[in-house]
Design a protein around this motif. Structure first.
Motif, short mmCIF file in Angstrom:
data_model
loop_
_atom_site.label_atom_id
_atom_site.label_comp_id
_atom_site.label_asym_id
_atom_site.label_seq_id
_atom_site.Cartn_x
_atom_site.Cartn_y
_atom_site.Cartn_z
N GLY A 152 10.27 -62.38 9.14
CA GLY A 152 11.42 -62.65 9.77
C GLY A 152 12.19 -61.51 10.57
N HIS A 170 12.37 -61.55 14.43
CA HIS A 170 13.54 -61.59 14.65
C HIS A 170 14.64 -60.50 14.44
N VAL A 214 18.77 -61.26 13.01
CA VAL A 214 18.90 -61.37 11.43
C VAL A 214 19.54 -60.32 10.89
N LEU A 251 17.02 -66.48 8.06
CA LEU A 251 15.81 -66.80 8.92
C LEU A 251 16.47 -68.08 9.60
N ARG A 285 8.02 -72.01 5.27
CA ARG A 285 7.89 -71.61 6.72
C ARG A 285 7.88 -73.00 7.88
N ASN A 302 14.40 -74.09 13.40
CA ASN A 302 14.45 -73.21 14.60
C ASN A 302 13.95 -73.77 16.00
#
Length: 343
Positions: free
Chosen positions: A126, A130, A134, A180, A258, A265
């Motif tokens: 994560g 990202h 995050v 996340l 996941r 997402n």
């Protein structure tokens, strides 16, 4: 290596399963809706209350096909088991090890180390992918706490102390997992892990995916001749597949968590796929359940390199490989049980 076959998910609650020769037939209101040769299947999961004929159950038992019944909302109801298979000496060894506090503790440590490492990998990805969106401080703090607790596992001397470490690690992980979730933040969030019933959309999806994973792990353990109801970390309880729950610990982050994050997402599941009941519990709609089942089946077809075997296998075969490695450990072929570490 075993070949990954299909799992049949029957989502119509009015479906009834029957045997026709060597075929599994799905009927709704006495009308045939689907049929498939039994040799193409490794599992059947039914969402509903109509059930299956005794002949169909016998067909599944004779062909080592896992047959599970869930409620329309995805809650586990029952599982059909046939005659006990496997090497009786292997199961006797399993029972003796389960009765030994020290031997059980060593195996349980492997499960929790595998789970903690895989939780760290999910959080690490994560940040890597990202990091600009995050809360890095929150995620890295959770990761640091996971490391600190993981280092204490080897020194655990009792099962209760190990359960305490596992419980703390789970809280650290789920508190950071919420970071996340990058899209649909008003509809999907994870303040804490809750179930029976799940009280938000994310927990409802995780519970559903964990149920699917439990079906696959229990089937894998039975396939290699182990008793899925006698574990080393989860305590024995009537009707509880303790060893399946043990082995699930290391697989949840990779196979379920996941996938849940990706579905949210990528906007593959949305708020409309969930319903909130008067008691606060959250249920999935038929469309939402079908979307998740499709993604689950697709994910199982992906290939990964197994870290212990060094071979490429389908994701759907990971439970079987881990069950096989557990059997090898119990036979004395390998010194310890090697958990699955995701890449």
């Amino acid at each position: 290596m075993r070949k990954l076959l299909n799992t049949l998910y029957v989502t119509n609650p009015d479906s009834y399963l029957v045997k026709d020769g060597d075929n599994v037939v799905v009927r709704v209101d006495n009308t045939e809706r689907f049929r498939i040769p039994v040799y193409n299947l490794e599992g059947i999961v039914c969402f509903g209350y109509m059930g299956a004929s005794p002949k169909l159950m016998r067909l599944c038992s004779d062909n080592n096909i896992a047959l599970s019944f869930l409620s329309p909302q995805g809650q586990f109801q029952a599982r059909v088991s046939g005659r006990v298979r496997g090497n009786v000496l292997l199961r006797r060894t399993q029972y003796r090890m389960a009765d030994s506090a020290s031997d059980s503790l060593e195996v349980a440590k492997s499960f929790i180390i595998g789970k903690t490492v895989n939780c760290r990998t999910v959080l690490g990805r994560g940040i890597r992918d990202h990091g600009d969106t995050v809360d890095n401080m929150k995620v890295t703090t959770a990761d640091r706490l996971l490391i600190e607790h993981m280092l204490k596992i080897e020194d655990c001397t009792t099962a209760d102390s190990l359960r305490g470490i596992e419980g703390n690690c789970a809280r650290f992980y789920f508190s950071a997992l919420d970071e996340l979730i990058l899209k649909q933040k008003d509809d999907f969030y994870l303040r804490e892990r809750n179930r029976r019933p799940p009280r938000d959309n994310m927990n409802a999806m995780l519970s559903f995916l964990y149920t699917l994973l439990a079906h696959d792990v229990e089937s894998a353990l039975e396939t290699v001749g182990l008793d899925p109801y006698v574990g080393f970390f989860h305590t024995d309880r009537p009707g509880r597949a303790s060893l399946a729950l043990d082995m699930m610990e290391e697989l949840r982050p990779f196979m379920a968590d996941r996938l849940a994050l990706n579905l949210i997402n990528l906007n593959q599941v949305k708020a409309k796929d969930f319903l909130k009941k008067e008691n606060g519990g959250v249920l999935m709609t038929d469309d939402g359940r079908k979307e998740i089942l499709g993604a689950w089946q697709k994910r199982k077809q992906d290939e990964v390199t197994h870290p212990y075997l060094g071979e490429k296998i389908s994701v759907g075969l990971i439970p079987y490989v881990q069950a096989m490695l557990m059997a090898r450990h119990l036979r004395g072929d390998i010194d310890g049980y090697p958990p699955f570490f995701m890449n």
